[in-house]
Design a protein around this motif. Structure first.
Motif, PDB file in Angstrom:
ATOM      1  N   GLN A  39      91.599  40.094  44.644  1.00 24.70           N
ATOM      2  CA  GLN A  39      91.733  38.695  44.237  1.00 24.70           C
ATOM      3  C   GLN A  39      90.400  37.955  44.339  1.00 24.70           C
ATOM      4  OE1 GLN A  39      94.309  37.449  42.757  1.00 24.70           O
ATOM      5  NE2 GLN A  39      95.602  39.243  43.068  1.00 24.70           N
ATOM      6  N   LEU A  40      89.603  38.298  45.345  1.00 24.31           N
ATOM      7  CA  LEU A  40      88.287  37.669  45.502  1.00 24.31           C
ATOM      8  C   LEU A  40      87.382  38.012  44.318  1.00 24.31           C
ATOM      9  CD1 LEU A  40      86.230  36.102  47.297  1.00 24.31           C
ATOM     10  CD2 LEU A  40      85.637  38.318  48.306  1.00 24.31           C
ATOM     11  N   VAL A  41      87.359  39.279  43.938  1.00 29.94           N
ATOM     12  CA  VAL A  41      86.514  39.710  42.816  1.00 29.94           C
ATOM     13  C   VAL A  41      87.006  39.073  41.521  1.00 29.94           C
ATOM     14  CG1 VAL A  41      85.782  41.702  41.464  1.00 29.94           C
ATOM     15  CG2 VAL A  41      85.848  41.853  43.954  1.00 29.94           C
ATOM     16  N   ARG A  42      88.297  38.990  41.333  1.00 26.79           N
ATOM     17  CA  ARG A  42      88.836  38.366  40.119  1.00 26.79           C
ATOM     18  C   ARG A  42      88.470  36.886  40.052  1.00 26.79           C
ATOM     19  NH1 ARG A  42      94.969  40.968  40.342  1.00 26.79           N
ATOM     20  NH2 ARG A  42      94.330  43.142  40.008  1.00 26.79           N
ATOM     21  N   ALA A  43      88.518  36.221  41.194  1.00 28.45           N
ATOM     22  CA  ALA A  43      88.160  34.801  41.227  1.00 28.45           C
ATOM     23  C   ALA A  43      86.696  34.597  40.856  1.00 28.45           C
ATOM     24  CB  ALA A  43      88.446  34.214  42.608  1.00 28.45           C
ATOM     25  N   PHE A  44      85.825  35.445  41.384  1.00 26.45           N
ATOM     26  CA  PHE A  44      84.404  35.344  41.048  1.00 26.45           C
ATOM     27  C   PHE A  44      84.160  35.698  39.583  1.00 26.45           C
ATOM     28  CE2 PHE A  44      83.328  34.898  45.494  1.00 26.45           C
ATOM     29  CZ  PHE A  44      82.118  34.215  45.455  1.00 26.45           C
ATOM     30  N   SER A  45      84.927  36.613  39.036  1.00 20.49           N
ATOM     31  CA  SER A  45      84.788  36.964  37.617  1.00 20.49           C
ATOM     32  C   SER A  45      85.136  35.776  36.736  1.00 20.49           C
ATOM     33  CB  SER A  45      85.684  38.156  37.283  1.00 20.49           C
ATOM     34  OG  SER A  45      85.367  39.282  38.064  1.00 20.49           O
ATOM     35  N   ALA A  46      86.249  35.110  37.060  1.00 20.43           N
ATOM     36  CA  ALA A  46      86.653  33.937  36.285  1.00 20.43           C
ATOM     37  C   ALA A  46      85.648  32.798  36.443  1.00 20.43           C
ATOM     38  CB  ALA A  46      88.045  33.482  36.718  1.00 20.43           C
ATOM     39  N   ALA A  47      85.162  32.599  37.670  1.00 24.83           N
ATOM     40  CA  ALA A  47      84.192  31.533  37.920  1.00 24.83           C
ATOM     41  C   ALA A  47      82.893  31.793  37.173  1.00 24.83           C
ATOM     42  CB  ALA A  47      83.925  31.410  39.417  1.00 24.83           C
ATOM     43  N   THR A  48      82.483  33.044  37.078  1.00 21.70           N
ATOM     44  CA  THR A  48      81.246  33.381  36.371  1.00 21.70           C
ATOM     45  C   THR A  48      81.331  33.001  34.906  1.00 21.70           C
ATOM     46  OG1 THR A  48      80.784  35.186  37.911  1.00 21.70           O
ATOM     47  CG2 THR A  48      79.692  35.264  35.763  1.00 21.70           C
ATOM     48  N   ASP A  49      82.469  33.265  34.297  1.00 26.27           N
ATOM     49  CA  ASP A  49      82.641  32.876  32.893  1.00 26.27           C
ATOM     50  C   ASP A  49      82.578  31.359  32.742  1.00 26.27           C
ATOM     51  OD1 ASP A  49      83.751  34.013  30.095  1.00 26.27           O
ATOM     52  OD2 ASP A  49      84.709  32.094  30.530  1.00 26.27           O
ATOM     53  N   ASN A  50      83.239  30.636  33.637  1.00 22.47           N
ATOM     54  CA  ASN A  50      83.236  29.173  33.560  1.00 22.47           C
ATOM     55  C   ASN A  50      81.833  28.598  33.719  1.00 22.47           C
ATOM     56  OD1 ASN A  50      85.986  29.123  33.208  1.00 22.47           O
ATOM     57  ND2 ASN A  50      86.458  28.717  35.346  1.00 22.47           N
ATOM     58  N   VAL A  51      81.093  29.090  34.703  1.00 19.08           N
ATOM     59  CA  VAL A  51      79.740  28.584  34.944  1.00 19.08           C
ATOM     60  C   VAL A  51      78.839  28.878  33.743  1.00 19.08           C
ATOM     61  CG1 VAL A  51      77.680  28.855  36.366  1.00 19.08           C
ATOM     62  CG2 VAL A  51      79.923  28.712  37.449  1.00 19.08           C
ATOM     63  N   GLY A  52      78.945  30.087  33.218  1.00 24.21           N
ATOM     64  CA  GLY A  52      78.093  30.474  32.102  1.00 24.21           C
ATOM     65  C   GLY A  52      78.302  29.616  30.870  1.00 24.21           C
ATOM     66  N   VAL A  53      79.546  29.421  30.486  1.00 27.63           N
ATOM     67  CA  VAL A  53      79.799  28.663  29.255  1.00 27.63           C
ATOM     68  C   VAL A  53      79.591  27.168  29.472  1.00 27.63           C
ATOM     69  CG1 VAL A  53      82.297  28.350  29.616  1.00 27.63           C
ATOM     70  CG2 VAL A  53      81.382  28.426  27.305  1.00 27.63           C
ATOM     71  N   PHE A  54      79.913  26.652  30.656  1.00 30.39           N
ATOM     72  CA  PHE A  54      79.802  25.215  30.910  1.00 30.39           C
ATOM     73  C   PHE A  54      78.347  24.756  30.880  1.00 30.39           C
ATOM     74  CE2 PHE A  54      79.508  21.439  33.544  1.00 30.39           C
ATOM     75  CZ  PHE A  54      80.549  20.666  33.071  1.00 30.39           C
ATOM     76  N   PHE A  55      77.472  25.514  31.514  1.00 30.86           N
ATOM     77  CA  PHE A  55      76.083  25.100  31.585  1.00 30.86           C
ATOM     78  C   PHE A  55      75.247  25.651  30.428  1.00 30.86           C
ATOM     79  CE2 PHE A  55      77.469  24.493  35.964  1.00 30.86           C
ATOM     80  CZ  PHE A  55      76.917  23.257  36.244  1.00 30.86           C
ATOM     81  N   GLY A  56      75.796  26.567  29.651  1.00 29.73           N
ATOM     82  CA  GLY A  56      75.052  27.099  28.522  1.00 29.73           C
ATOM     83  C   GLY A  56      75.306  26.368  27.222  1.00 29.73           C
ATOM     84  N   GLU A  57      76.533  25.856  27.037  1.00 30.27           N
ATOM     85  CA  GLU A  57      76.880  25.264  25.750  1.00 30.27           C
ATOM     86  C   GLU A  57      76.132  23.969  25.459  1.00 30.27           C
ATOM     87  OE1 GLU A  57      81.011  24.425  25.726  1.00 30.27           O
ATOM     88  OE2 GLU A  57      80.922  22.899  27.305  1.00 30.27           O
ATOM     89  N   ASP A  58      75.721  23.232  26.491  1.00 30.90           N
ATOM     90  CA  ASP A  58      75.025  21.968  26.256  1.00 30.90           C
ATOM     91  C   ASP A  58      73.629  22.162  25.676  1.00 30.90           C
ATOM     92  OD1 ASP A  58      77.154  20.524  27.107  1.00 30.90           O
ATOM     93  OD2 ASP A  58      76.396  20.165  29.134  1.00 30.90           O
ATOM     94  N   ILE A  59      73.123  23.388  25.685  1.00 32.74           N
ATOM     95  CA  ILE A  59      71.814  23.650  25.078  1.00 32.74           C
ATOM     96  C   ILE A  59      71.920  23.673  23.558  1.00 32.74           C
ATOM     97  CG2 ILE A  59      69.906  25.311  24.984  1.00 32.74           C
ATOM     98  CD1 ILE A  59      70.650  26.211  27.773  1.00 32.74           C
ATOM     99  N   PHE A  60      73.114  23.945  23.051  1.00 30.44           N
ATOM    100  CA  PHE A  60      73.324  24.002  21.608  1.00 30.44           C
ATOM    101  C   PHE A  60      73.443  22.584  21.046  1.00 30.44           C
ATOM    102  CE2 PHE A  60      76.092  24.832  17.828  1.00 30.44           C
ATOM    103  CZ  PHE A  60      75.153  25.571  17.122  1.00 30.44           C
ATOM    104  N   LEU A  61      72.656  22.277  20.016  1.00 36.81           N
ATOM    105  CA  LEU A  61      72.559  20.914  19.503  1.00 36.81           C
ATOM    106  C   LEU A  61      73.883  20.375  18.970  1.00 36.81           C
ATOM    107  CD1 LEU A  61      69.151  20.988  17.602  1.00 36.81           C
ATOM    108  CD2 LEU A  61      69.694  19.675  19.643  1.00 36.81           C
ATOM    109  N   ALA A  62      74.627  21.209  18.265  1.00 29.06           N
ATOM    110  CA  ALA A  62      75.818  20.732  17.568  1.00 29.06           C
ATOM    111  C   ALA A  62      77.083  20.809  18.417  1.00 29.06           C
ATOM    112  CB  ALA A  62      76.016  21.523  16.273  1.00 29.06           C
ATOM    113  N   MET A  63      76.949  20.984  19.701  1.00 27.41           N
ATOM    114  CA  MET A  63      78.129  21.068  20.565  1.00 27.41           C
ATOM    115  C   MET A  63      78.732  19.682  20.750  1.00 27.41           C
ATOM    116  SD  MET A  63      79.975  23.310  21.993  1.00 27.41           S
ATOM    117  CE  MET A  63      78.840  24.670  21.780  1.00 27.41           C
TER     118      MET A  63
END
Length: 217
Positions: free
Chosen positions: A143-167
Motif C-alpha cells: 500500500q505504501l508503494v502504491r501510494a507513492f506511485s499515485a503521488a508521483t503521477d500527481n506531482v509530475g502532471v500538476f507541476f509540469g502542465e503549467d509549462i505548456f502555454l495553452a493549458m
C-alpha cells in the motif's frame, strides 16, 4: 441563497458516499432550478456541454481495453520484467516516471498517462516488484508503494502542465491576475512555472530516495 442548495447536495452526497456522477448531476439540476431557470433549459445546458466536450466519452472506450489487457496478465508481466533488472528499486523507477510525466505534461501531453491507464496497470506493479527484491512484501508495504506511485503521477502532471502555454490553468491564472490589474503574457507564466517544476522534481525525488531507504530498513 437557494442557489447554494447545489453545494449542500454535493457535500451531503459525498458524505454518504453516493455515486459521484449522480451527485454532481443532481446538484447541477438543483442549482439551475433554484436560480429560476426552467427545467428544460437546465437539461438543454447539460446536453450542450456534453455535445461540445465529446472527448469526455473517451474513457468509456479506453478503460475496458485496459481492463482486458490487465486481466490477461499485464500487471504480472510488468512486475516480472522489473524483477529481472539489476539495480532497479521502487524509488529509482518512480523517479524515472516522474521525469517522463513532467516532460510530457510540459509538452501538453497530459492525457497519455494517468492513474487508471498507467499507474494501476503498469507503474505500481513494477514499483512493487522492485521493492520486493530487498524485503519480503507485506500488505502495508504494498500500500505504501502504491501510494507513492499515485503521488508521483500527481506531482509530475500538476507541476509540469503549467509549462505548456495553452493549458487551461495558465489561462485561468492569467485571467485572475488581469482581473486585479496585473497583466502578464502566458509566456511569462509558463517560464516562471519551470522553477516550480524543477523544485517539485527535486523534492519529490528526494522523498522517493528516502522511500528506498525506508523499504530496505
Amino acid at each position: 441563497m437557494f442557489v447554494l442548495l447545489g453545494l449542500g447536495i454535493l457535500v451531503g452526497g459525498f458524505l454518504v458516499r453516493l455515486n459521484p456522477l449522480l451527485v454532481v448531476a443532481v446538484a447541477a439540476l438543483a442549482t439551475g432550478v433554484a436560480a429560476g431557470l426552467p427545467l428544460l433549459k437546465v437539461v438543454a445546458a447539460f446536453g450542450h456541454a456534453f455535445n461540445t466536450n465529446r472527448y469526455v466519452t473517451i474513457p468509456y472506450i479506453v478503460l475496458p481495453g485496459i481492463g482486458l489487457i490487465e486481466r490477461a496478465g499485464l500487471r504480472e508481466r510488468a512486475g516480472a520484467m522489473i524483477a529481472r533488472l539489476k539495480g532497479a528499486s521502487a524509488g529509482r523507477l518512480l523517479i524515472a516516471y516522474l521525469a517522463a510525466r513532467q516532460i510530457t505534461a510540459a509538452l501538453g501531453l497530459t492525457a497519455i498517462a494517468g492513474q487508471a491507464q498507467t499507474v494501476r496497470p503498469l507503474v505500481a506493479p513494477m514499483a512493487e516488484a522492485a521493492a520486493a527484491r530487498d524485503t519480503p512484501p507485506t500488505e502495508a508495504r504494498r500500500q505504501l508503494v502504491r501510494a507513492f506511485s499515485a503521488a508521483t503521477d500527481n506531482v509530475g502532471v500538476f507541476f509540469g502542465e503549467d509549462i505548456f502555454l495553452a493549458m487551461s490553468s495558465i489561462l485561468l491564472i492569467r485571467g485572475i491576475l488581469e482581473g486585479v490589474g496585473i497583466v502578464l503574457e502566458p509566456l511569462d507564466l509558463s517560464l516562471w512555472a519551470i522553477p516550480s517544476a524543477v523544485a517539485a522534481f527535486v523534492i519529490h525525488g528526494a522523498r522517493l530516495l528516502l522511500l528506498d531507504r525506508r523499504l530496505r530498513r
